[in-house]
Design a protein around this motif. Structure first.
Motif: not given
Length: 188
Positions: A50-76
């Motif tokens: 289930t995990l790999y079907r949605r996020y085939p790589t750790k890169q894809a998972l990290a990118t999705a997991a930290f999307a809010e923080q990336v936006r917060a960084c941009e806002e800062i």
């Protein structure tokens, strides 16, 4: 017609996605990006498939997991650029980025990682360019060291990543002290 319509996830699939992202954020925050994908799946209560079907790589998972923080960084950084005094804006960015990073330990690794295919690569580059603009303004104002380079921020973030403490409150206090010392070190 070859274009596909956006597909809304089934309720159970959406629930799995949210649990995976929540588990990834928690485990990345606690252990950094080195946590195994299988452990994230186990923590989320889903199978590895289930995990790999949605996020085939750790890169894809990290990118999705930290999307809010990336936006917060941009806002800062945007808030720092908008400050009337570039030095105050620069200091604000250092303080707020340190706070953001200490609360999500894995975010520092994800932000600094070189993921050439990452969806957020363009926004990270724009954020870094904006920070470089802010640094130039602070230098021109005479408050930022003349020898400051953007690579100094990478050194700072790498050092900040190593902060360890028994409790989140102590980690936040250590992060604030680190940010204060960093600002003093960067001061002209």
């Amino acid at each position: 017609m070859t274009d596909r319509l956006p597909q809304k996830l089934r309720a159970d699939a959406e629930d799995n996605r949210e649990r995976i992202l929540a588990s990834a954020r928690t485990l990345f925050a606690d252990q950094g990006l080195g946590v195994p994908m299988r452990e994230i799946a186990r923590h989320a209560g889903v199978g590895p498939a289930t995990l790999y079907r949605r996020y085939p790589t750790k890169q894809a998972l990290a990118t999705a997991a930290f999307a809010e923080q990336v936006r917060a960084c941009e806002e800062i950084v945007e808030e720092g650029l908008a400050a009337a005094d570039p030095w105050q804006g620069f200091c604000l960015v250092i303080e707020r980025i340190c706070e953001l990073h200490i609360r999500q330990r894995g975010f520092t690794d994800a932000f600094l990682a070189t993921y050439p295919d990452a969806d957020d690569l363009e926004s990270r580059e724009l954020t870094l360019k904006s920070m470089a603009t802010l640094a130039r303004r602070a230098k021109a104002g005479g408050k930022l060291r003349r020898d400051f380079r953007m690579s100094d921020l990478v050194v700072m973030l790498t050092a900040h990543r190593g902060l360890q403490a028994a409790t989140p409150a102590v980690r936040v206090a250590a992060s604030r002290r680190f940010a204060d010392l960093t600002v003093r070190a960067f001061s002209a």
